[in-house]
Design a protein around this motif. Structure first.
Motif, PDB file in Angstrom:
ATOM      1  N   UNK A  88       0.871  -1.177   0.000  1.00  0.00           N
ATOM      2  CA  UNK A  88       0.000   0.000   0.000  1.00  0.00           C
ATOM      3  C   UNK A  88       0.907   1.226   0.000  1.00  0.00           C
ATOM      4  N   UNK A  89       0.856   2.004  -1.072  1.00  0.00           N
ATOM      5  CA  UNK A  89       1.690   3.199  -1.169  1.00  0.00           C
ATOM      6  C   UNK A  89       1.120   4.319  -0.299  1.00  0.00           C
ATOM      7  N   UNK A  90       1.986   5.217   0.132  1.00  0.00           N
ATOM      8  CA  UNK A  90       1.573   6.351   0.980  1.00  0.00           C
ATOM      9  C   UNK A  90       0.920   7.426   0.121  1.00  0.00           C
ATOM     10  N   UNK A  91      -0.208   7.043  -0.494  1.00  0.00           N
ATOM     11  CA  UNK A  91      -0.946   7.953  -1.364  1.00  0.00           C
ATOM     12  C   UNK A  91      -2.436   7.760  -1.103  1.00  0.00           C
ATOM     13  N   UNK A  92      -3.246   8.411  -1.902  1.00  0.00           N
ATOM     14  CA  UNK A  92      -4.691   8.288  -1.742  1.00  0.00           C
ATOM     15  C   UNK A  92      -5.163   6.887  -2.127  1.00  0.00           C
ATOM     16  N   UNK A  93      -6.394   6.564  -1.689  1.00  0.00           N
ATOM     17  CA  UNK A  93      -6.980   5.271  -2.053  1.00  0.00           C
ATOM     18  C   UNK A  93      -7.122   5.168  -3.570  1.00  0.00           C
ATOM     19  N   UNK A  94      -7.541   6.280  -4.196  1.00  0.00           N
ATOM     20  CA  UNK A  94      -7.709   6.280  -5.656  1.00  0.00           C
ATOM     21  C   UNK A  94      -6.386   6.010  -6.360  1.00  0.00           C
ATOM     22  N   UNK A  95      -5.313   6.597  -5.863  1.00  0.00           N
ATOM     23  CA  UNK A  95      -4.009   6.410  -6.499  1.00  0.00           C
ATOM     24  C   UNK A  95      -3.493   4.987  -6.287  1.00  0.00           C
ATOM     25  N   UNK A  96      -3.848   4.360  -5.158  1.00  0.00           N
ATOM     26  CA  UNK A  96      -3.459   2.970  -4.925  1.00  0.00           C
ATOM     27  C   UNK A  96      -4.249   2.017  -5.800  1.00  0.00           C
ATOM     28  N   UNK A  97      -5.478   2.394  -6.151  1.00  0.00           N
ATOM     29  CA  UNK A  97      -6.283   1.550  -7.060  1.00  0.00           C
ATOM     30  C   UNK A  97      -5.795   1.734  -8.491  1.00  0.00           C
ATOM     31  N   UNK A  98      -5.671   2.996  -8.924  1.00  0.00           N
ATOM     32  CA  UNK A  98      -5.160   3.300 -10.263  1.00  0.00           C
ATOM     33  C   UNK A  98      -3.665   3.582 -10.126  1.00  0.00           C
ATOM     34  N   UNK A  99      -2.887   2.517  -9.938  1.00  0.00           N
ATOM     35  CA  UNK A  99      -1.507   2.679  -9.505  1.00  0.00           C
ATOM     36  C   UNK A  99      -0.527   2.844 -10.667  1.00  0.00           C
ATOM     37  N   UNK A 100      -1.005   2.732 -11.909  1.00  0.00           N
ATOM     38  CA  UNK A 100      -0.083   2.797 -13.043  1.00  0.00           C
ATOM     39  C   UNK A 100       0.334   4.244 -13.332  1.00  0.00           C
ATOM     40  N   UNK A 101       1.043   4.455 -14.451  1.00  0.00           N
ATOM     41  CA  UNK A 101       1.593   5.776 -14.766  1.00  0.00           C
ATOM     42  C   UNK A 101       0.564   6.762 -15.299  1.00  0.00           C
ATOM     43  N   UNK A 102      -0.621   6.293 -15.661  1.00  0.00           N
ATOM     44  CA  UNK A 102      -1.628   7.185 -16.250  1.00  0.00           C
ATOM     45  C   UNK A 102      -2.323   8.018 -15.177  1.00  0.00           C
ATOM     46  N   UNK A 103      -3.018   9.063 -15.615  1.00  0.00           N
ATOM     47  CA  UNK A 103      -3.765   9.910 -14.698  1.00  0.00           C
ATOM     48  C   UNK A 103      -5.077   9.223 -14.304  1.00  0.00           C
ATOM     49  N   UNK A 104      -5.562   9.569 -13.101  1.00  0.00           N
ATOM     50  CA  UNK A 104      -6.809   8.984 -12.611  1.00  0.00           C
ATOM     51  C   UNK A 104      -7.984   9.594 -13.364  1.00  0.00           C
ATOM     52  N   UNK A 105      -8.930   8.742 -13.765  1.00  0.00           N
ATOM     53  CA  UNK A 105     -10.127   9.243 -14.455  1.00  0.00           C
ATOM     54  C   UNK A 105     -10.983  10.062 -13.498  1.00  0.00           C
ATOM     55  N   UNK A 106     -11.529  11.187 -13.938  1.00  0.00           N
ATOM     56  CA  UNK A 106     -12.376  12.001 -13.063  1.00  0.00           C
ATOM     57  C   UNK A 106     -13.694  11.285 -12.731  1.00  0.00           C
TER      58      UNK A 106
END
Length: 366
Positions: A348-366
């Motif tokens: 689990x990275x020290x980031x948001x839940x959304x960033x841990x789910x969408x963990x790849x290099x792309x931007x998170x979908x709005x």
């Protein structure tokens, strides 16, 4: 001085970021089997080697240039004043350099010993802190603390050997320098008594010798720093010379036929020198569009099978086929982007839940 410090900070940060970034780029290209053979502390120590290189390039290189110019100027002045004193100074300085060179091979051995012990120390400390829950649960505080203290004792022993070597070298250096200063003082005083040199010239010679001693000491320290940087570069190059996970042979980025996974008589073991294999003669097919469950007791090899299907490790014998093509022919980064996997020891990275789910290099979908 204000401008010089600002420039040095700017240059050193750029060099450090560039060096460490290239190091991380290379690490990300290495196969998983590489990380199975390296301690966490070993990699952290190699990252620390970049600071050695950075300090050498930004600080000591500039200082040695200024020292060299100073040595040339004052050396010419001393040669003009008295050739005999200049000759004595040169011979003693060469002897000083020879004395320093005698310790280079032993310093290299101790540097590698110190590197190994510091890597073990960092790894033990990291393990101690991150395993606190398990340590308390298993009631093994004292044993773990003793293991850490044993590591500290081994590190202290290597540091003591390094200190003894350094003190021996310093004692010899002081002796050579003192003999040089005494000889030059005697020669200068004799020249004054014989009327070959005035008292003012003698004082000037002593001042020049003082100005020359500092560059010579910096030259000798530069030799040690150069050796340290070469050792650090050797360790860094061990990583850069490692075989990449991606090669010219595995560049396929499309499925050739039906998207099935087939394992044919797979043999595998993590340690190539181990007597017992982890998997022996495994064969099965996972057809497209079907749900396939792999069940078994703990330690039976379920996670290992998943890692093999992801291309983390090469099999000893047999083959793994994806859509009718050997897994070794695929671009592994491309293949893994088509897989969704949650490992039992996931991070689990020290980031948001959304960033841990969408963990790849792309931007998170709005």
């Amino acid at each position: 001085d204000f401008i010089r410090r600002w420039l040095l900070l700017h240059i050193s940060m750029r060099i450090n970021i560039s060096l460490v970034s290239d190091f991380f780029i290379k690490l990300l290209k290495l196969p998983m089997s590489f990380f199975d053979t390296k301690l966490m502390g070993d990699l952290l120590q190699r990252i620390g080697d970049h600071s050695r290189v950075q300090n050498f390039l930004t600080g000591q290189t500039l200082n040695i240039i200024f020292s060299f110019l100073s040595f040339i100027i004052f050396g010419i002045v001393l040669l003009v004043y008295n050739r005999l004193i200049f000759l004595v100074f040169t011979i003693c300085s060469v002897g000083y350099g020879g004395w320093i060179a005698m310790f280079l091979s032993r310093r290299k051995v101790l540097d590698y010993e110190l590197f190994e012990q510091q890597a073990k120390n960092q790894n033990r400390t990291y393990q101690f802190i991150t395993s606190m829950q398990e340590i308390k649960l298993q009631d093994c505080e004292r044993r773990r603390r003793w293991e850490w203290e044993d590591t500290q004792a081994d590190l202290f022993a290597v540091q003591m050997k390094s200190l003894k070597l350094q003190q021996t070298q310093e004692a010899g250096s002081i002796f050579i320098n003192e003999v040089k200063n005494i000889l030059i003082t005697v020669l200068a005083a004799t020249a004054v008594i014989n009327g070959e040199m005035t008292l003012g010239e003698m004082l000037a010679v002593q001042y020049i010798i003082g100005q020359l001693n500092s560059p010579v000491s910096q030259f000798m320290q530069f030799i040690y720093s150069l050796q340290d940087v070469r050792i650090s570069l050797e360790r860094i190059n061990e990583i850069h010379e490692g075989r990449n996970e991606e090669t010219q042979e595995n560049q396929a980025t499309e499925f050739a036929s039906e998207k099935s996974i087939a394992m044919d008589n797979i043999d595998f073991k993590y340690d190539p020198h181990a007597l017992k294999k982890t998997l022996v003669g495994i064969s099965f097919d996972i057809p497209e569009g079907k749900v396939t469950a792999i069940v078994g007791a703990s330690g039976s090899g379920k996670t290992t099978l998943i890692k093999l299907m992801l291309g983390y490790y090469p099999v000893m014998s047999g083959s793994i086929s994806i859509a009718g093509r050997n897994i070794n022919e695929y671009n592994l980064k491309w293949w893994r982007r088509h897989c969704g996997v949650v490992m039992q020891d996931g991070v689990i990275f020290s980031e948001s839940i959304a960033r841990n789910i969408a963990v790849d290099d792309n931007e998170i979908d709005p």
